[in-house]
Design a protein around this motif. Structure first.
Motif, short mmCIF file in Angstrom:
data_model
loop_
_atom_site.label_atom_id
_atom_site.label_comp_id
_atom_site.label_asym_id
_atom_site.label_seq_id
_atom_site.Cartn_x
_atom_site.Cartn_y
_atom_site.Cartn_z
N ASN A 75 0.83 -1.21 0.00
CA ASN A 75 0.00 0.00 0.00
C ASN A 75 0.86 1.25 0.00
O ASN A 75 1.85 1.32 0.72
N SER A 191 -9.71 -3.57 -6.71
CA SER A 191 -10.71 -2.50 -6.78
C SER A 191 -10.27 -1.18 -6.14
O SER A 191 -10.55 -0.12 -6.71
N PRO A 192 -9.60 -1.15 -4.97
CA PRO A 192 -9.17 0.16 -4.45
C PRO A 192 -8.28 0.91 -5.42
O PRO A 192 -8.45 2.12 -5.64
N ARG A 196 -9.52 4.18 -7.67
CA ARG A 196 -8.77 5.41 -7.41
C ARG A 196 -8.43 6.12 -8.72
O ARG A 196 -8.57 7.35 -8.83
N THR A 202 -9.84 9.64 -3.65
CA THR A 202 -9.74 8.58 -2.67
C THR A 202 -10.96 7.68 -2.73
O THR A 202 -12.09 8.15 -2.92
N VAL A 203 -10.76 6.38 -2.59
CA VAL A 203 -11.85 5.41 -2.63
C VAL A 203 -12.29 5.11 -1.20
O VAL A 203 -11.45 4.91 -0.31
N TYR A 242 -6.72 -1.93 2.71
CA TYR A 242 -6.91 -0.50 2.45
C TYR A 242 -5.76 0.31 3.05
O TYR A 242 -5.09 -0.13 3.99
N ASP A 243 -5.56 1.52 2.51
CA ASP A 243 -4.49 2.39 3.01
C ASP A 243 -4.77 2.89 4.42
O ASP A 243 -3.84 3.17 5.18
N GLU A 358 -5.04 6.61 -0.41
CA GLU A 358 -5.84 6.53 -1.62
C GLU A 358 -7.05 5.63 -1.48
O GLU A 358 -7.92 5.61 -2.37
N SER A 359 -7.13 4.86 -0.41
CA SER A 359 -8.30 4.03 -0.16
C SER A 359 -8.54 3.94 1.34
O SER A 359 -7.58 3.84 2.12
N ASP A 379 -18.17 3.86 -2.12
CA ASP A 379 -17.96 3.10 -3.35
C ASP A 379 -18.18 1.60 -3.20
O ASP A 379 -18.64 0.94 -4.14
#
Length: 447
Positions: A75, A191-192, A196, A202-203, A242-243, A358-359, A379
């Motif tokens: 990430n 998907s993230p 993005r 950002t997702v 995720y981030d 970003e996610s 999302d």
């Protein structure tokens, strides 16, 4: 919005409403191949990969498993998997390393016994090889020098610096390229990253647990409930994907320690950041008061970033705020979701966090989740329900939280995890981007 398109003869509207159908094949979810998720002990349909046909799909599934071995390590870069195959035998494999380090293709090549042995191989990669120089040189150029017979790609890279250029370079070098193999399932894993670049922001994904008997309380807030061991294992797996993980102050007090523990990934990776939505700075002020609690995070611990309103910290000593270094001031916005999205997009937040965010996985009350939904910023939905029975009320509740204008959320996956049923959906603007008919999105078969 693109509704009504089909995949393998299944109408998308029917997929959205029927609990028996999903866009992903059995055994797959947004977290990848469920049987390959660490800490999950599965039995029954969730442990079986169905409908894999031909060598290409089987080896692409193997590439996905290789990628999953590095979940959370790379990430905010996507965790790509790469497998080299010759005459039905695995020659080498690799997955993307930590941010700025080697990409999956280079890892696999450098792990092979001899680079000359890769000539004539087929390379299976989950994401299109990059065609630009960033922190690493272009992987497409490297693959083009190997004398490969084929390169099989799961999904294209929508990054404007790639976007088909990697595939074009391989074909120009005489490599046969096949794209779109297990495209929906691979897109779910990536998907993230994909969203993005497709959405340019950002997702945000929501994670919550609902009761099938009472999906929404009188206040409109779904009652919180404890989830089983298998669901907790999958939730921890998602947190690492995720981030960052976003919690409100109430969740931080009640479950912050559990969340921080769950997303630790060891010294080889960076755990996601925990964002605390603390607009009135109540938790921040308590943290400042208890200076012994403000110790530097150890490498395996998730850093906390407090999101506060400027007015809530005006009376505090500037030196205390400067000393903390993990405070982000929210801009003035009517909706909390919009304010958080704007704050995360600011360069100053990247500097304070030490990396791009970003996610984000949101674990909070539905009031904060619905704020993201109202702004069209929610999302992806990951929901646990305590029964695999009739889902009409659950679907309606998830749709209400996502502020989906009364339309059903397209179902990605429905899988029994112990006593809990996992339901995963697309929400809002994300719907047509990754999981629609591959030919319409650019992720599908173009050979």
């Amino acid at each position: 919005m693109m509704g009504g398109h089909s995949r393998a003869g299944v109408d998308r509207a029917q997929v959205s409403m029927s609990p028996q159908l999903s866009l992903l094949r059995a055994g797959f979810a947004s977290g990848g191949i469920l049987s390959a998720v660490s800490s999950l002990e599965l039995s029954g349909p969730a442990s079986i990969l169905q409908d894999l046909s031909g060598d290409d799909e089987r080896w692409m599934a193997e590439a996905l498993k290789v990628a999953m071995g590095n979940n959370g390590i790379s990430n905010p870069n996507p965790v790509v998997g790469c497998v080299f195959v010759q005459n039905g035998t695995r020659v080498a494999e690799g997955a993307t390393e930590c941010w700025g380090a080697r990409h999956a293709e280079r890892v696999a090549i450098e792990r092979s016994d001899s680079i000359t042995r890769l000539a004539g191989c087929a390379a299976y990669v989950t994401l299109e090889p990059c065609a630009h120089k960033g922190r690493q040189p272009p992987c497409a150029d490297l693959l083009a020098t190997l004398g490969l017979q084929r390169c099989v790609v799961g999904v294209r890279d929508p990054n404007r610096l790639v976007n088909g250029a990697g595939i074009a370079r391989l074909r120009a070098a005489g490599v046969e390229v096949t794209t779109g193999v297990l495209a929906p399932e691979i897109a779910a894993w990536h998907s993230p990253f994909l969203l993005r670049h497709l959405l340019g922001r950002t997702v945000f994904a929501g994670l919550w647990a609902l009761s099938s008997e009472s999906p929404a309380g009188a206040s409109g807030d779904p009652p919180r409930r404890a989830i089983g061991q298998q669901a907790r294992a999958y939730a921890n797996w998602l947190r690492r994907k995720y981030d960052a993980v976003l919690v409100d102050s109430q969740t931080a007090l009640s479950a912050g320690a559990e969340i921080a523990q769950g997303i630790r990934v060891g010294s080889s990776g960076r755990p996601p950041i925990v964002l605390v939505f603390d607009p009135d700075a109540q938790l921040l002020k308590a943290r400042i008061k208890r200076k012994t609690d403000r110790q530097a995070a150890r490498p395996t611990e998730a850093p906390f970033v407090f999101l506060v309103k400027r007015t809530s910290i005006e009376g505090l000593e500037p030196s205390l705020i400067a000393d903390d270094q993990l405070v982000v001031v929210l801009p003035d916005c009517r909706d909390s979701g919009a304010a958080i999205a704007a704050a995360l997009a600011h360069h100053d937040t990247t500097l304070r966090a030490g990396r791009p965010i970003e996610s984000v996985l949101i674990e909070s009350s539905s009031h904060l989740l619905m704020s993201f939904g109202r702004c069209g910023l929610l999302d992806i939905v990951h929901a646990f329900v305590d029964s695999a029975g009739t889902d009409d009320d659950i679907l309606r509740s998830c749709s209400d939280i996502a502020f989906n204008n009364g339309e059903p959320l397209p179902l990605l996956a429905k899988i029994q995890l112990g006593k809990d049923c996992l339901l995963e959906f697309l929400a809002g603007i994300a719907r047509p981007c990754c999981y629609a008919e591959p030919r319409l999105t650019g992720y599908g078969d173009d050979h």
